[in-house]
Design a protein around this motif. Sequence first.
Motif, PDB file in Angstrom:
ATOM      1  N   VAL A 143       1.182   4.070  -2.979  1.00 31.04           N
ATOM      2  CA  VAL A 143       1.440   5.462  -2.043  1.00 31.04           C
ATOM      3  C   VAL A 143       2.315   6.684  -2.853  1.00 31.04           C
ATOM      4  O   VAL A 143       2.531   7.481  -3.306  1.00 31.04           O
ATOM      5  CB  VAL A 143       1.311   5.985  -0.555  1.00 31.04           C
ATOM      6  N   LEU A 144       3.481   5.788  -3.115  1.00 32.97           N
ATOM      7  CA  LEU A 144       4.972   6.498  -3.439  1.00 32.97           C
ATOM      8  C   LEU A 144       4.604   6.511  -5.007  1.00 32.97           C
ATOM      9  O   LEU A 144       4.929   8.284  -5.098  1.00 32.97           O
ATOM     10  CB  LEU A 144       5.765   5.379  -2.741  1.00 32.97           C
ATOM     11  N   LEU A 145       4.452   5.989  -5.556  1.00 28.86           N
ATOM     12  CA  LEU A 145       3.931   5.937  -6.867  1.00 28.86           C
ATOM     13  C   LEU A 145       2.731   6.841  -7.545  1.00 28.86           C
ATOM     14  O   LEU A 145       2.938   7.846  -8.248  1.00 28.86           O
ATOM     15  CB  LEU A 145       3.213   4.573  -7.830  1.00 28.86           C
ATOM     16  N   ALA A 146       2.195   7.366  -6.483  1.00 26.52           N
ATOM     17  CA  ALA A 146       1.180   8.304  -6.497  1.00 26.52           C
ATOM     18  C   ALA A 146       2.019   9.524  -6.724  1.00 26.52           C
ATOM     19  O   ALA A 146       2.045  10.250  -7.101  1.00 26.52           O
ATOM     20  CB  ALA A 146       0.006   8.295  -5.984  1.00 26.52           C
ATOM     21  N   GLN A 147       2.333   9.521  -5.933  1.00 28.83           N
ATOM     22  CA  GLN A 147       3.266  11.125  -5.649  1.00 28.83           C
ATOM     23  C   GLN A 147       4.304  10.902  -6.615  1.00 28.83           C
ATOM     24  O   GLN A 147       4.354  12.068  -7.539  1.00 28.83           O
ATOM     25  CB  GLN A 147       3.917  10.662  -4.636  1.00 28.83           C
ATOM     26  N   ILE A 148       5.031  10.597  -6.696  1.00 30.09           N
ATOM     27  CA  ILE A 148       5.964  10.065  -8.306  1.00 30.09           C
ATOM     28  C   ILE A 148       5.328  10.669  -9.414  1.00 30.09           C
ATOM     29  O   ILE A 148       5.332  11.663 -10.508  1.00 30.09           O
ATOM     30  CB  ILE A 148       6.486   8.846  -8.880  1.00 30.09           C
ATOM     31  N   ALA A 149       3.915  10.291  -9.904  1.00 29.97           N
ATOM     32  CA  ALA A 149       3.171  10.235 -10.857  1.00 29.97           C
ATOM     33  C   ALA A 149       2.150  11.936 -10.948  1.00 29.97           C
ATOM     34  O   ALA A 149       3.053  12.296 -11.701  1.00 29.97           O
ATOM     35  CB  ALA A 149       1.848   9.583 -10.696  1.00 29.97           C
ATOM     36  N   LEU A 150       2.581  12.507  -9.541  1.00 30.41           N
ATOM     37  CA  LEU A 150       1.990  13.787  -9.305  1.00 30.41           C
ATOM     38  C   LEU A 150       3.857  14.216  -9.473  1.00 30.41           C
ATOM     39  O   LEU A 150       3.424  15.717 -10.426  1.00 30.41           O
ATOM     40  CB  LEU A 150       1.295  14.035  -7.722  1.00 30.41           C
ATOM     41  N   ILE A 185       1.043  -1.281  -0.280  1.00 31.46           N
ATOM     42  CA  ILE A 185       0.519   0.142   0.048  1.00 31.46           C
ATOM     43  C   ILE A 185       0.675   1.465   0.313  1.00 31.46           C
ATOM     44  O   ILE A 185       0.368   2.003  -0.873  1.00 31.46           O
ATOM     45  CB  ILE A 185      -1.376   0.253   1.120  1.00 31.46           C
ATOM     46  N   VAL A 186       1.634   1.116   0.844  1.00 31.59           N
ATOM     47  CA  VAL A 186       2.962   2.231   0.782  1.00 31.59           C
ATOM     48  C   VAL A 186       3.573   2.459  -0.254  1.00 31.59           C
ATOM     49  O   VAL A 186       3.869   3.434  -0.251  1.00 31.59           O
ATOM     50  CB  VAL A 186       3.357   2.198   2.418  1.00 31.59           C
ATOM     51  N   SER A 234      16.261   0.108   5.562  1.00 27.13           N
ATOM     52  CA  SER A 234      14.565   1.007   6.483  1.00 27.13           C
ATOM     53  C   SER A 234      15.637   2.352   6.470  1.00 27.13           C
ATOM     54  O   SER A 234      15.123   3.243   6.337  1.00 27.13           O
ATOM     55  CB  SER A 234      14.298   0.585   7.498  1.00 27.13           C
ATOM     56  N   ASN A 235      16.725   2.281   6.767  1.00 26.25           N
ATOM     57  CA  ASN A 235      17.543   3.493   7.174  1.00 26.25           C
ATOM     58  C   ASN A 235      17.873   4.380   5.913  1.00 26.25           C
ATOM     59  O   ASN A 235      17.882   5.890   6.251  1.00 26.25           O
ATOM     60  CB  ASN A 235      19.482   2.942   7.910  1.00 26.25           C
ATOM     61  N   ALA A 236      17.856   3.178   4.660  1.00 22.11           N
ATOM     62  CA  ALA A 236      18.305   4.012   3.773  1.00 22.11           C
ATOM     63  C   ALA A 236      16.926   4.979   3.273  1.00 22.11           C
ATOM     64  O   ALA A 236      16.879   5.896   2.433  1.00 22.11           O
ATOM     65  CB  ALA A 236      18.835   2.670   2.478  1.00 22.11           C
ATOM     66  N   ILE A 237      15.721   3.935   3.276  1.00 21.28           N
ATOM     67  CA  ILE A 237      14.976   4.903   2.945  1.00 21.28           C
ATOM     68  C   ILE A 237      14.167   6.033   3.711  1.00 21.28           C
ATOM     69  O   ILE A 237      13.939   7.425   3.448  1.00 21.28           O
ATOM     70  CB  ILE A 237      13.384   3.567   3.028  1.00 21.28           C
ATOM     71  N   ILE A 238      14.910   6.144   5.247  1.00 19.33           N
ATOM     72  CA  ILE A 238      14.485   7.132   6.416  1.00 19.33           C
ATOM     73  C   ILE A 238      15.593   8.660   5.847  1.00 19.33           C
ATOM     74  O   ILE A 238      14.986   9.566   5.250  1.00 19.33           O
ATOM     75  CB  ILE A 238      14.984   6.634   7.541  1.00 19.33           C
ATOM     76  N   ALA A 239      16.865   8.115   4.855  1.00 16.49           N
ATOM     77  CA  ALA A 239      18.303   8.808   4.781  1.00 16.49           C
ATOM     78  C   ALA A 239      17.363   9.709   3.606  1.00 16.49           C
ATOM     79  O   ALA A 239      17.634  10.573   3.173  1.00 16.49           O
ATOM     80  CB  ALA A 239      19.106   8.445   4.426  1.00 16.49           C
ATOM     81  N   VAL A 240      16.885   9.343   2.452  1.00  9.83           N
ATOM     82  CA  VAL A 240      16.561   9.677   1.029  1.00  9.83           C
ATOM     83  C   VAL A 240      15.288  10.124   1.546  1.00  9.83           C
ATOM     84  O   VAL A 240      15.450  11.523   0.412  1.00  9.83           O
ATOM     85  CB  VAL A 240      16.164   8.023  -0.197  1.00  9.83           C
ATOM     86  N   PHE A 288       5.244  11.199   3.197  1.00  7.29           N
ATOM     87  CA  PHE A 288       7.443  11.231   4.055  1.00  7.29           C
ATOM     88  C   PHE A 288       6.666   9.943   5.756  1.00  7.29           C
ATOM     89  O   PHE A 288       7.189   9.870   5.810  1.00  7.29           O
ATOM     90  CB  PHE A 288       6.922  12.403   4.480  1.00  7.29           C
ATOM     91  N   LEU A 289       5.727  10.787   6.161  1.00  2.60           N
ATOM     92  CA  LEU A 289       4.696  10.367   7.554  1.00  2.60           C
ATOM     93  C   LEU A 289       4.284   8.834   6.800  1.00  2.60           C
ATOM     94  O   LEU A 289       5.179   8.117   7.755  1.00  2.60           O
ATOM     95  CB  LEU A 289       3.715  10.677   7.493  1.00  2.60           C
ATOM     96  N   SER A 290       3.793   8.704   5.751  1.00  2.00           N
ATOM     97  CA  SER A 290       3.604   6.958   5.344  1.00  2.00           C
ATOM     98  C   SER A 290       4.592   5.974   5.224  1.00  2.00           C
ATOM     99  O   SER A 290       4.958   4.382   5.406  1.00  2.00           O
ATOM    100  CB  SER A 290       2.369   6.793   4.773  1.00  2.00           C
ATOM    101  N   LEU A 291       5.754   6.333   4.351  1.00  2.00           N
ATOM    102  CA  LEU A 291       6.587   5.972   4.436  1.00  2.00           C
ATOM    103  C   LEU A 291       7.664   6.056   5.609  1.00  2.00           C
ATOM    104  O   LEU A 291       8.924   4.460   5.643  1.00  2.00           O
ATOM    105  CB  LEU A 291       7.617   6.147   3.186  1.00  2.00           C
ATOM    106  N   GLY A 292       8.205   7.205   5.982  1.00  2.00           N
ATOM    107  CA  GLY A 292       8.937   7.082   7.281  1.00  2.00           C
ATOM    108  C   GLY A 292       8.905   6.475   8.668  1.00  2.00           C
ATOM    109  O   GLY A 292       9.033   5.895   8.424  1.00  2.00           O
ATOM    110  N   LEU A 293       7.057   6.291   8.370  1.00  2.00           N
ATOM    111  CA  LEU A 293       6.936   5.319   9.962  1.00  2.00           C
ATOM    112  C   LEU A 293       6.560   4.243   9.185  1.00  2.00           C
ATOM    113  O   LEU A 293       7.208   3.117  10.284  1.00  2.00           O
ATOM    114  CB  LEU A 293       5.194   5.838  10.394  1.00  2.00           C
ATOM    115  N   THR A 294       6.769   3.367   8.327  1.00  2.00           N
ATOM    116  CA  THR A 294       6.452   1.922   7.648  1.00  2.00           C
ATOM    117  C   THR A 294       8.048   1.599   7.567  1.00  2.00           C
ATOM    118  O   THR A 294       8.152   0.714   8.288  1.00  2.00           O
ATOM    119  CB  THR A 294       5.954   1.717   6.109  1.00  2.00           C
TER     120      THR A 294
END
Length: 350
Positions: free
Chosen positions: A203-210, A199-200, A298-304, A278-284
Motif C-alpha cells: 500500500v505504501l509503495l502504491a502511494q509512493i508510485a502515485l 500488504i501495508v 513503530s514509534n518512528a513510523i508514526i512520527a514520520v 495514513f490509517l492503514s500504516l498508522g494502525l499497523t
Amino acid sequence: MFIQIAIYGLLIALFPLAIVWASKDSNKYRKLIAVTLFLTFDLIIFGAFTRLTDSGLGCPDWPGCYGQANPFQAHNEIKAAEALMPTGPVTVMKAWIEMIHRYLATCVGVLITAQMIIAWWRRSSLRHSPWLATTLFVLVLIQGAFGKWTVTMKLQPIIVTIHLLLALTLLSLLVWAWMRESPPLVVSVQAWLRRLLPIVFLVLLAQIALGGWVSTNYAALACHDYPSCNGEVIPDLDFEHAYVLWRELGKTASGDYLPHSALVTIQWVHRSFAWIVFLSLGLTAFLCRKHEVLRANSNAIIAVLLMQFLSGVATVYFSWPLAIAVLHNAGAALLVLLLSMLNYRARAST
C-alpha cells in the motif's frame, strides 16, 4: 568518457570503503552494507532534489555532459545552451547537480559490486547465501539503465517513476541484507500481523508510485488548496488522460498538450489515497507497538507519518517550496526503510 566517470565513482567510493576497512566492527561485511544503505538513502534524497530543481536534463546526454566526463570540460556548450534559454533545463548549476547525482550513483554501484564480490568470495564463512547480494548487483544495473533512459527519453513520466520505485526497492533490499547480518531478535509476533505487514508495505509503495506520478508530471500545484481541491471536494476528474502511462512529458498519448484536468486528477488521487496509507500504516504501527522489541521502530513510523502529512499539506499551502518538497520525498524513503525493518523483524520472529 564512461571510464572516466567510472573512475570518479570509484574514487568517491574509496572514502566509505576506507571507513569500513578502518572500522573496529567485528563484522566488516555488515558495516559495508550499512554504509551502502546510508549512501543509497542519501542518493534517493539527492535524486529528489535533482528532479525538483528541474536538473534531470541539466546534462542532456548520458553518461557524460555534452560528451565530456564533467561540466568543467563541457563549460562552453553548457553556457551556450544557457544563453539561449536562461530558465531552461540546461544551466551550469543544473549540470553540476545532475552530474553529482550520476557520480554518487556510480559510487553506490561500486559499493554494491564490492558486496557481491565479498559475498561470493566468503560464501563459506558468511551466515547467508550470496544471492541477495547478487540480486542487488543486478538491480543496480537495471537502475542504471533507467537512469540513462530518464535522460535519453526526456523525462518521460513512466520511466522516471519506475526509476524512483527501483531506487526504493534497492533501499528495501539493502535494509533486508543489513538486518540479516545483525544479531537475531527474540520476539513473538502473531501470524496475522506478519501477514498484514507486507500488504501495508505494498500500500505504501502504491502511494509512493502515485506521488512519483505527481512529481514527474509536475502536478504538485494542480490543487491550490487543502483539503478541498480548487474549492471542490471532488473536482472534475479526467482519468482518460491522467493515467495513460506511455506518453511524453506534458503530452497526451496522441501528442496533444495534457489538459489541466488530468493534472488535477493526478494530484487529487494522490492526496485521497494518502488517507488510506495514513490509517492503514498508522494502525499497523500502533498494533506493533505492543511488542517491546518493535516499539521504537513503530514509534518512528508514526512520527514520520505525521511529518509526511504536515509536509504534504505545507507543500500546497506554501506553493511547493523546495526544502519542504525534498523533505516530503525524504519522508517517503524513510517510511520504506522503517517499514522494511519492521517487516524483517516480524518475519524473523519466533
